[in-house]
Design a protein around this motif. Structure first.
Motif, PDB file in Angstrom:
ATOM      1  N   HIS A 160       3.646   4.621   6.003  1.00  8.30           N
ATOM      2  CA  HIS A 160       3.939   3.280   6.509  1.00  8.30           C
ATOM      3  C   HIS A 160       4.284   2.311   5.380  1.00  8.30           C
ATOM      4  O   HIS A 160       5.015   1.341   5.584  1.00  8.30           O
ATOM      5  N   CYS A 182       0.112   5.825   2.513  1.00 10.44           N
ATOM      6  CA  CYS A 182       0.677   6.650   3.589  1.00 10.44           C
ATOM      7  C   CYS A 182       2.113   6.220   3.857  1.00 10.44           C
ATOM      8  O   CYS A 182       2.584   5.228   3.304  1.00 10.44           O
ATOM      9  N   CYS A 238       0.855  -1.179   0.000  1.00  5.10           N
ATOM     10  CA  CYS A 238       0.000   0.000   0.000  1.00  5.10           C
ATOM     11  C   CYS A 238       0.894   1.233   0.000  1.00  5.10           C
ATOM     12  O   CYS A 238       1.773   1.373   0.853  1.00  5.10           O
ATOM     13  N   ARG A 291      -7.490  -1.159   5.763  1.00  6.07           N
ATOM     14  CA  ARG A 291      -7.153  -1.689   4.442  1.00  6.07           C
ATOM     15  C   ARG A 291      -6.598  -3.100   4.608  1.00  6.07           C
ATOM     16  O   ARG A 291      -5.955  -3.411   5.614  1.00  6.07           O
ATOM     17  N   GLY A 297      -3.543  -3.700   7.129  1.00  5.92           N
ATOM     18  CA  GLY A 297      -2.488  -2.724   7.326  1.00  5.92           C
ATOM     19  C   GLY A 297      -2.486  -2.188   8.748  1.00  5.92           C
ATOM     20  O   GLY A 297      -3.390  -2.469   9.549  1.00  5.92           O
TER      21      GLY A 297
HETATM   22  S1  SF4 Z   1      -2.425  -0.066   4.770  1.00  3.88           S
HETATM   23 FE1  SF4 Z   1      -3.000   1.717   6.004  1.00  3.88          FE
HETATM   24  S2  SF4 Z   1      -1.236   2.087   7.346  1.00  3.88           S
HETATM   25 FE2  SF4 Z   1      -0.523   0.747   5.698  1.00  3.88          FE
HETATM   26  S3  SF4 Z   1       0.310   2.144   4.104  1.00  3.88           S
HETATM   27 FE3  SF4 Z   1      -1.865   1.774   3.598  1.00  3.88          FE
HETATM   28  S4  SF4 Z   1      -2.979   3.468   4.590  1.00  3.88           S
HETATM   29 FE4  SF4 Z   1      -0.934   3.372   5.523  1.00  3.88          FE
END
Ligand code: SF4
Length: 304
Positions: free
Chosen positions: A37, A35, A32, A52, A47
């Protein structure tokens, strides 16, 4: 009006068809990129945000349209002090957050996944229609708030389009933890935003599970976005971010973007994992606000 504890519905595996912020890898891990992370997820794994999940090799926005909270709020409650004062805004939230503040004020929806919260499934057009219906009661549009709305990026974007099509406003209340590419897609759809700036050191952000530079980049992008009204909030927690020196640096940085960006300096009350702390002393709050006023034209106290 407040409608909490929505009736739960079955998860909808089809909602992730709209995800651009995810990629598949050859070993079936899914990434992902929404963001900082940048979660790398095995099949079926959620996540860090709990909103997600990896399905069929891609990360989908599992909380799409899952509304846990819905209320018609005064715009000042977002807080927005200088955007259409006296109006109301239909405020909605889902579940999940990509930060993990021990003092989270909405932990019951923000710090949980789908197994621990009830929701009602709603489509973007449903929300926009509801916003239109409330126009007679002073409603100006929709605020994406309560949990961290940006972990449900696709729903916010699609809903915001529907709201604009009806000539109404979109408000975003967020921690600003989003990467530049998805942010750029969203900005033209947002009319006003309040971004939480939780402190002004990388260490504070690491402690809370976030990244200072990302939130600063979001604030800067919003300050430079034509037609977007921006305000910033710092909730002052004793011992965490109550240093006058840090507040002086924070306010000077905001002023370097625009000294007319309003800053809300708000009071902490014990909650979630920080029940042992005392509320922020009022003297501390007033002193920090005075420091901020040396750089900024509009500084407001909150939760006092
Ligand atoms: S799954 Fe959630 S915490 Fe991880 S990168 Fe995507 S938005 Fe960010």
């Amino acid at each position: 009006m407040m409608v909490g504890n929505m009736v739960g519905s079955e998860p909808n595996a089809e909602v992730g068809g709209k995800v651009e912020s995810a990629m598949a890898s050859p070993d079936k891990r899914a990434f992902c990129t929404l963001c900082p992370h940048r979660c790398s997820l095995a099949e079926g794994q959620r996540g860090i945000c709990q909103a997600r999940i990896a399905r069929d090799g891609v990360v989908i926005d599992e909380n799409y349209g899952r509304i846990t909270s819905l209320a018609l709020d005064p715009i000042e409650k977002k807080p927005l002090a200088r955007f259409m004062p006296g109006s109301s805004i239909l405020s909605i939230g889902s579940y999940g957050c990509n930060m993990h503040c021990g003092y989270c004020q909405n932990a019951s929806i923000a710090q949980v996944g789908p197994a621990h919260v009830e929701w009602r499934q709603m489509e973007p057009a449903d929300i926009a229609e509801m916003a239109s219906m409330f126009a007679l009661q002073g409603n100006i549009g929709v605020a994406f708030t309560y949990n961290e709305p940006l972990v449900g990026f696709e729903f916010v974007r699609n809903c915001a389009r529907e709201v604009h099509q009806r000539g109404m406003k979109n408000v975003l209340v967020s921690n600003g933890q989003i990467n530049p590419e998805p942010l750029a897609e969203l900005l033209p759809l947002i009319d006003a935003a309040n971004i939480d700036l939780k402190g002004f050191t990388p260490a504070i952000y690491r402690r809370l599970g976030g990244d200072l530079e990302t939130t600063l980049a979001t604030i800067e992008a919003m300050a430079n976005e034509p037609n977007l009204h921006l305000e910033v909030t710092t909730l002052v927690v004793p011992g965490l971010n109550d240093s006058p020196d840090q507040m002086a640096k924070e306010a000077a940085w905001i002023a370097s973007l625009d000294p007319q960006i309003p800053l809300h300096v708000t009071r902490f009350f014990p909650c979630y994992k920080m029940l042992q702390l005392e509320p922020t002393p009022l003297d501390t709050l007033h002193a920090l606000a005075d420091v901020a006023r040396e750089s900024l034209d509009f500084v407001y106290l909150g939760n006092c």
